[in-house]
Design an enzyme around this catalytic site. Structure first.
Site, PDB file in Angstrom:
ATOM      1  N   ASP A  50      34.790  37.531  29.573  1.00 46.67           N
ATOM      2  CA  ASP A  50      35.583  37.328  28.355  1.00 46.67           C
ATOM      3  C   ASP A  50      36.967  36.777  28.706  1.00 46.67           C
ATOM      4  OD1 ASP A  50      36.790  39.589  29.356  1.00 46.67           O
ATOM      5  OD2 ASP A  50      36.680  40.756  27.512  1.00 46.67           O
ATOM      6  N   SER A  51      37.252  36.656  30.015  1.00 44.00           N
ATOM      7  CA  SER A  51      38.452  35.925  30.447  1.00 44.00           C
ATOM      8  C   SER A  51      38.389  34.479  29.959  1.00 44.00           C
ATOM      9  CB  SER A  51      38.595  35.963  31.974  1.00 44.00           C
ATOM     10  OG  SER A  51      37.370  35.625  32.590  1.00 44.00           O
ATOM     11  N   ASP A  89      29.442  38.979  29.535  1.00 42.71           N
ATOM     12  CA  ASP A  89      30.478  40.000  29.374  1.00 42.71           C
ATOM     13  C   ASP A  89      30.593  40.359  27.892  1.00 42.71           C
ATOM     14  OD1 ASP A  89      32.447  41.633  30.346  1.00 42.71           O
ATOM     15  OD2 ASP A  89      33.965  40.062  30.555  1.00 42.71           O
ATOM     16  N   GLU A 121      33.027  47.181  29.610  1.00 43.28           N
ATOM     17  CA  GLU A 121      34.201  47.850  30.175  1.00 43.28           C
ATOM     18  C   GLU A 121      34.200  49.328  29.785  1.00 43.28           C
ATOM     19  OE1 GLU A 121      37.900  45.898  29.397  1.00 43.28           O
ATOM     20  OE2 GLU A 121      37.183  43.966  30.154  1.00 43.28           O
ATOM     21  N   GLU A 188      38.109  46.879  39.114  1.00 42.95           N
ATOM     22  CA  GLU A 188      39.187  45.890  38.985  1.00 42.95           C
ATOM     23  C   GLU A 188      40.535  46.535  39.331  1.00 42.95           C
ATOM     24  OE1 GLU A 188      39.233  43.623  35.350  1.00 42.95           O
ATOM     25  OE2 GLU A 188      41.183  42.736  35.799  1.00 42.95           O
TER      26      GLU A 188
HETATM   27  O1  KIV Z   1      36.259  38.585  31.859  1.00 39.65           O
HETATM   28  C1  KIV Z   1      36.312  38.609  33.076  1.00 39.65           C
HETATM   29  O2  KIV Z   1      36.405  37.612  33.765  1.00 39.65           O
HETATM   30  C2  KIV Z   1      36.277  39.919  33.697  1.00 39.65           C
HETATM   31  C3  KIV Z   1      36.957  40.023  35.019  1.00 39.65           C
HETATM   32  C4  KIV Z   1      38.429  40.029  34.853  1.00 39.65           C
HETATM   33  C5  KIV Z   1      36.520  41.223  35.754  1.00 39.65           C
HETATM   34  O3  KIV Z   1      35.811  40.858  33.139  1.00 39.65           O
END
Ligand code: KIV
Length: 326
Positions: A50-51, A89, A121, A188
């Protein structure tokens, strides 16, 4: 050198890699070109993180991205890397409300985009969701330590496991996720020593991003690795372009007719620099070179002394790998 296992990873090979202490190298991706080149370079796994909300879609935080947007990103990743284990994610709002919601959205990820697994998460508080997704036949990865989606309610973007309380909380969370049926856990932002404790005490694979080199594998954000994002870069993230640029120049310099080379080989641009950079990252992860102490959070002596007081700290584990230098 290409370290890619011959076939796409599956649960058995992932478990075997932990048992044989073969580090797993993975990156995030949100689009076709990076996924295509990552697979070509031999990456083990891809996270459609989700980054992508920030580095690909331009939102201020990860919390704005929707399930529909994540599925669109994941579809292009799947098309770019058909033979790579891809993890979707789960975005904020897609799994917290109920176990049913979590299963419905995990199913959407797998059915609509072709992801092989999902990531959520949270530790103990998400155990019932992990169990429900697992019971629905979908592989689920846990994510603890710093969890960006809920960072606000945990005091902001802070390095974890530097205090006894934080270490014990994260270790308990890891056991809860394992018990719930997570196939792996991502840690993380924590120093190598507590991350190594968690990886060693837990039977399932425990990977890290900014969690030192005592875990079972490494994740990097593609946009950090390739230097595609200039708004922010955590200091544990290494950009691999400088390490391969001479190599790329050599390839270019060998060709008198660059136009012909470009048309025939198509190795004269960003795609090829990216491939070289991802290959270098994979090589350094497999050889235990990345992350060295320059790309790891430091644990001060007094902080280590406090962690050593924990009944949950296994004092028989040794940490020779921490001192690796470039
Ligand atoms: O969204 C993402 O890239 C992640 C990483 C920061 C672990 O969850």
């Amino acid at each position: 050198m290409n370290y890619k296992t011959k076939n796409k990873l599956n649960l058995q090979t992932i478990k075997k890699m932990k048992k044989k202490k073969i580090p797993l190298a993975w990156i995030t991706s949100y689009d076709l070109p990076v996924s295509y080149i990552a697979e070509k370079a031999g990456i083990d796994m891809i996270l459609v993180g989700d980054s992508g909300a920030m580095v690909q879609l331009g939102y201020q935080t990860t919390n704005s991205v929707t399930m529909d947007e994540m599925i669109t990103l994941a579809k292009s990743v799947r098309r770019g890397a058909a033979n790579t284990f891809v993890i979707g994610d789960m975005p904020q709002g897609s799994y917290e409300i109920s176990d049913e919601d979590a299963v419905r959205n995990a199913l959407r990820f797998v059915k609509e985009s072709g992801c092989d697994a999902v990531k959520l998460e949270g530790g103990n508080r998400m155990a019932s969701k992990i169990k429900a997704i697992n019971d629905a036949g979908i592989l689920a990865m846990g994510h603890i330590g710093l969890t960006p989606q809920s960072a606000g309610s945990f005091g902001g973007y802070r390095v974890q496991c530097k205090t006894l309380k934080s270490f014990e909380q994260n270790l308990d969370d890891a056991f809860a996720l394992q018990e719930a049926g997570a196939f792996a856990i991502l840690l993380e932002a924590m120093p190598a020593e507590p991350a190594g404790q968690i990886a060693n005490q837990i039977d399932i694979p425990v990977y890290g991003i900014g969690a030192g080199n005592l875990v079972d594998g490494q994740l990097l954000i593609a946009h950090d690795l390739l230097g595609f994002y200039d708004k922010f870069r955590p200091w544990f993230a290494k950009c691999y372009v400088p390490a391969v640029i001479d190599n790329f120049r050599e390839i270019i310099n060998k060709n008198n007719d660059l136009k012909k080379f470009g048309i025939e080989e198509r190795n004269d641009g960003l795609l090829h620099i990216s491939e070289l950079a991802i290959r270098k990252y994979i090589e350094e992860v497999k050889q235990g070179i990345f992350p060295d102490k320059h790309y790891s959070y430091e644990l001060k002596e007094n902080e280590l002394d406090e962690l050593l007081k924990s009944d949950k700290w296994n004092t028989t584990l040794h940490y020779s790998k921490v001192v690796n230098e470039n």
